[in-house]
Write a protein that holds these residues in place. Structure first.
Motif, mmCIF file in Angstrom:
data_model
loop_
_atom_site.group_PDB
_atom_site.id
_atom_site.type_symbol
_atom_site.label_atom_id
_atom_site.label_comp_id
_atom_site.label_asym_id
_atom_site.label_seq_id
_atom_site.Cartn_x
_atom_site.Cartn_y
_atom_site.Cartn_z
ATOM 1 N N SER A 219 44.295 50.631 -14.306
ATOM 2 C CA SER A 219 45.659 50.415 -14.784
ATOM 3 C C SER A 219 45.694 49.828 -16.189
ATOM 4 C CB SER A 219 46.407 49.483 -13.825
ATOM 5 O OG SER A 219 46.473 50.052 -12.534
ATOM 6 N N ILE A 220 44.676 49.051 -16.568
ATOM 7 C CA ILE A 220 44.602 48.523 -17.922
ATOM 8 C C ILE A 220 43.238 48.870 -18.507
ATOM 9 C CG2 ILE A 220 46.200 46.630 -17.484
ATOM 10 C CD1 ILE A 220 43.803 44.731 -17.355
ATOM 11 N N THR A 221 43.153 48.851 -19.822
ATOM 12 C CA THR A 221 41.913 49.207 -20.503
ATOM 13 C C THR A 221 40.948 48.024 -20.519
ATOM 14 O OG1 THR A 221 42.777 48.491 -22.655
ATOM 15 C CG2 THR A 221 43.190 50.791 -22.001
ATOM 16 N N PHE A 222 39.711 48.330 -20.897
ATOM 17 C CA PHE A 222 38.692 47.275 -21.013
ATOM 18 C C PHE A 222 39.095 46.260 -22.074
ATOM 19 C CE2 PHE A 222 34.725 45.740 -23.045
ATOM 20 C CZ PHE A 222 34.187 45.045 -21.954
ATOM 21 N N SER A 223 39.659 46.737 -23.182
ATOM 22 C CA SER A 223 40.070 45.823 -24.253
ATOM 23 C C SER A 223 41.163 44.874 -23.779
ATOM 24 C CB SER A 223 40.549 46.610 -25.477
ATOM 25 O OG SER A 223 41.624 47.473 -25.136
ATOM 26 N N SER A 224 42.075 45.355 -22.942
ATOM 27 C CA SER A 224 43.129 44.496 -22.404
ATOM 28 C C SER A 224 42.556 43.492 -21.418
ATOM 29 C CB SER A 224 44.204 45.348 -21.708
ATOM 30 O OG SER A 224 44.864 46.177 -22.635
ATOM 31 N N ALA A 225 41.581 43.932 -20.611
ATOM 32 C CA ALA A 225 40.932 43.008 -19.684
ATOM 33 C C ALA A 225 40.229 41.891 -20.457
ATOM 34 C CB ALA A 225 39.932 43.759 -18.806
ATOM 35 N N VAL A 226 39.567 42.235 -21.553
ATOM 36 C CA VAL A 226 38.898 41.228 -22.381
ATOM 37 C C VAL A 226 39.922 40.251 -22.954
ATOM 38 C CG1 VAL A 226 37.599 40.835 -24.511
ATOM 39 C CG2 VAL A 226 36.936 42.685 -22.972
ATOM 40 N N ALA A 227 41.061 40.777 -23.417
ATOM 41 C CA ALA A 227 42.107 39.916 -23.980
ATOM 42 C C ALA A 227 42.595 38.907 -22.962
ATOM 43 C CB ALA A 227 43.271 40.772 -24.476
ATOM 44 N N GLY A 228 42.879 39.381 -21.740
ATOM 45 C CA GLY A 228 43.380 38.490 -20.706
ATOM 46 C C GLY A 228 42.343 37.498 -20.229
ATOM 47 N N LEU A 229 41.095 37.947 -20.096
ATOM 48 C CA LEU A 229 40.041 37.061 -19.617
ATOM 49 C C LEU A 229 39.596 36.083 -20.696
ATOM 50 C CD1 LEU A 229 37.954 39.653 -17.571
ATOM 51 C CD2 LEU A 229 39.448 37.847 -16.689
ATOM 52 N N ALA A 230 39.797 36.432 -21.963
ATOM 53 C CA ALA A 230 39.477 35.502 -23.050
ATOM 54 C C ALA A 230 40.495 34.362 -23.112
ATOM 55 C CB ALA A 230 39.425 36.240 -24.390
ATOM 56 N N SER A 231 41.767 34.691 -22.920
ATOM 57 C CA SER A 231 42.798 33.645 -22.971
ATOM 58 C C SER A 231 42.863 32.860 -21.663
ATOM 59 C CB SER A 231 44.174 34.261 -23.265
ATOM 60 O OG SER A 231 44.590 35.089 -22.200
ATOM 61 N N GLY A 232 42.244 33.393 -20.608
ATOM 62 C CA GLY A 232 42.274 32.720 -19.313
ATOM 63 C C GLY A 232 41.241 31.618 -19.224
ATOM 64 N N ALA A 233 41.689 30.392 -19.056
ATOM 65 C CA ALA A 233 40.779 29.244 -18.955
ATOM 66 C C ALA A 233 40.843 28.611 -17.575
ATOM 67 C CB ALA A 233 41.118 28.210 -20.036
ATOM 68 N N GLY A 234 41.302 29.369 -16.590
ATOM 69 C CA GLY A 234 41.402 28.814 -15.245
ATOM 70 C C GLY A 234 42.326 27.610 -15.210
ATOM 71 N N VAL A 235 41.871 26.553 -14.559
ATOM 72 C CA VAL A 235 42.680 25.340 -14.466
ATOM 73 C C VAL A 235 42.519 24.452 -15.697
ATOM 74 C CG1 VAL A 235 42.598 25.332 -11.956
ATOM 75 C CG2 VAL A 235 40.846 24.094 -13.246
ATOM 76 N N GLY A 236 41.774 24.935 -16.685
ATOM 77 C CA GLY A 236 41.512 24.131 -17.881
ATOM 78 C C GLY A 236 42.764 23.673 -18.600
ATOM 79 N N LEU A 237 43.764 24.564 -18.700
ATOM 80 C CA LEU A 237 44.998 24.205 -19.403
ATOM 81 C C LEU A 237 45.781 23.133 -18.647
ATOM 82 C CD1 LEU A 237 46.316 27.639 -20.741
ATOM 83 C CD2 LEU A 237 45.386 25.726 -22.065
ATOM 84 N N VAL A 238 45.776 23.208 -17.320
ATOM 85 C CA VAL A 238 46.452 22.177 -16.532
ATOM 86 C C VAL A 238 45.811 20.817 -16.770
ATOM 87 C CG1 VAL A 238 46.952 21.371 -14.197
ATOM 88 C CG2 VAL A 238 47.212 23.779 -14.751
ATOM 89 N N VAL A 239 44.488 20.785 -16.754
ATOM 90 C CA VAL A 239 43.761 19.533 -16.981
ATOM 91 C C VAL A 239 43.994 19.034 -18.405
ATOM 92 C CG1 VAL A 239 41.477 18.448 -17.025
ATOM 93 C CG2 VAL A 239 42.029 20.139 -15.270
ATOM 94 N N LEU A 240 44.075 19.953 -19.361
ATOM 95 C CA LEU A 240 44.314 19.564 -20.748
ATOM 96 C C LEU A 240 45.645 18.839 -20.893
ATOM 97 C CD1 LEU A 240 43.484 19.713 -23.764
ATOM 98 C CD2 LEU A 240 44.768 21.861 -23.881
ATOM 99 N N PHE A 241 46.710 19.383 -20.304
ATOM 100 C CA PHE A 241 48.025 18.753 -20.409
ATOM 101 C C PHE A 241 48.059 17.415 -19.680
ATOM 102 C CE2 PHE A 241 49.381 22.795 -22.000
ATOM 103 C CZ PHE A 241 50.537 22.537 -22.727
ATOM 104 N N LYS A 242 47.178 17.260 -18.706
ATOM 105 C CA LYS A 242 47.109 16.000 -17.981
ATOM 106 C C LYS A 242 46.258 14.970 -18.727
ATOM 107 C CE LYS A 242 45.571 13.999 -13.587
ATOM 108 N NZ LYS A 242 44.929 14.271 -12.262
ATOM 109 N N ALA A 243 45.149 15.426 -19.323
ATOM 110 C CA ALA A 243 44.188 14.499 -19.935
ATOM 111 C C ALA A 243 44.524 14.153 -21.378
ATOM 112 C CB ALA A 243 42.779 15.094 -19.864
ATOM 113 N N ASN A 244 45.169 15.073 -22.084
ATOM 114 C CA ASN A 244 45.475 14.837 -23.499
ATOM 115 C C ASN A 244 46.947 14.469 -23.647
ATOM 116 O OD1 ASN A 244 44.787 14.804 -26.297
ATOM 117 N ND2 ASN A 244 45.806 16.776 -26.550
ATOM 118 N N PRO A 245 47.258 13.289 -24.167
ATOM 119 C CA PRO A 245 48.646 12.824 -24.195
ATOM 120 C C PRO A 245 49.553 13.554 -25.180
ATOM 121 C CG PRO A 245 47.206 11.258 -25.301
ATOM 122 C CD PRO A 245 46.316 12.268 -24.666
ATOM 123 N N SER A 246 48.998 14.248 -26.162
ATOM 124 C CA SER A 246 49.813 14.901 -27.182
ATOM 125 C C SER A 246 50.254 16.285 -26.723
ATOM 126 C CB SER A 246 49.034 15.022 -28.496
ATOM 127 O OG SER A 246 49.780 15.757 -29.447
#
Length: 284
Positions: free
Chosen positions: A230-257
């Protein structure tokens, strides 16, 4: 009924490979976790190098670890971004479960490592003096003050933990396979893939937005969409590159800014989308 059986059979075929992959992941996490933390925290301005390599380990715990370290100013922005970009979460085990996709998996990991190294070098070396001092990271704090280990149930062995993780991801895969199958059956496979294909150059941009979802479900969905054609390899790379799992949730919790966190989120999306667009232009 046909959609149900197809989704079930395709998902069951992955089970042996998924279990083997998660056995390896559990072993690495339990036996090498402290060494990995030390390598990540002790890299200084060149921490993006171990960050890019360690981020490839298919486990979102490392992105959470890097976010914790950045919030405590143990690692730099470049190291954080390298880990985030290299993180593939559940995509690696899912592609390992499909032997014919192993060449693409190798290409995916290679591209993500190069992308992570390039971003880390730019942020920590080449462009460091142009960044606001507060966002650079890596100034104060000690790795020992940050608790990054995932907590397992008491006395839970590696086999049991790997089995539990395998069954959990199996249910996600089966659910997404079923959903994609029903959508294709309802609107027609050609119409569904045609809608995604009609996005043209915007498909990687759309995929990168999906990748920002702070959950392993995003990497599973992107991988399933790629495997279904349904999507190309380049699109899969784009989505998986921006995907950091739960990292962004932890970032907003750990970093006050909040401003810094929004900047990092936008930068992560922009790099992922740009990488996907570049690969699309190259015909990959």
């Amino acid at each position: 009924m046909d959609v149900l059986l197809d989704a079930l059979i395709d998902s069951l075929k992955m089970l042996p490979f998924l279990f083997a992959a998660y056995l390896m992941i559990e072993y690495i996490e339990r036996r090498q976790g402290e060494r990995i933390e030390a390598a990540l925290a002790g890299g200084g301005h060149w921490g993006f190098v171990p960050g890019a390599l360690l981020g490839c380990v298919p486990q979102c715990g490392f992105s959470a670890m890097a976010a914790n370290f950045y919030g405590s100013r143990v690692v730099t922005l470049g190291t954080l971004m390298a880990v985030f970009l290299a993180t593939s979460d559940e995509a690696v085990p899912l592609l390992l479960a499909v032997p014919e996709q192993w060449p693409r998996l190798a290409a995916l990991l290679g591209i993500k490592v190069v992308l992570a190294l390039a971003a880390g070098f730019c942020l920590d070396i080449a462009l460091r003096r142009f960044l606001p001092e507060g966002v650079r990271g890596g100034y104060t704090g000690h790795a020992g003050e940050v608790d990054c280990h995932e907590q397992h149930e008491a006395q839970q062995g590696i086999l049991r933990a790997a089995l539990a993780h395998t069954l959990n991801i199996f249910l996600w895969v089966f659910g997404f396979s079923l959903a994609i199958g029903f959508v294709m059956e309802w609107v027609g496979a050609e119409a569904f893939t045609g809608f995604l294909a009609a996005m043209g150059p915007l498909q990687p941009v759309f995929a990168a937005l999906i990748g920002l979802t702070p959950n392993c479900a995003a990497s599973i969905l992107l991988t399933q969409l790629y495997l279904s054609g349904s999507i190309t390899f380049s699109s899969a790379v784009a989505g998986l590159a921006s995907g950091a799992g739960v990292g962004l949730v932890v970032l907003f919790k750990a970093n006050p800014s909040v401003k810094q966190n929004l900047f990092i989120t936008g930068l992560l999306w922009a790099i992922g989308a740009a990488a996907g667009l570049l690969l699309q232009l190259l015909g990959l």
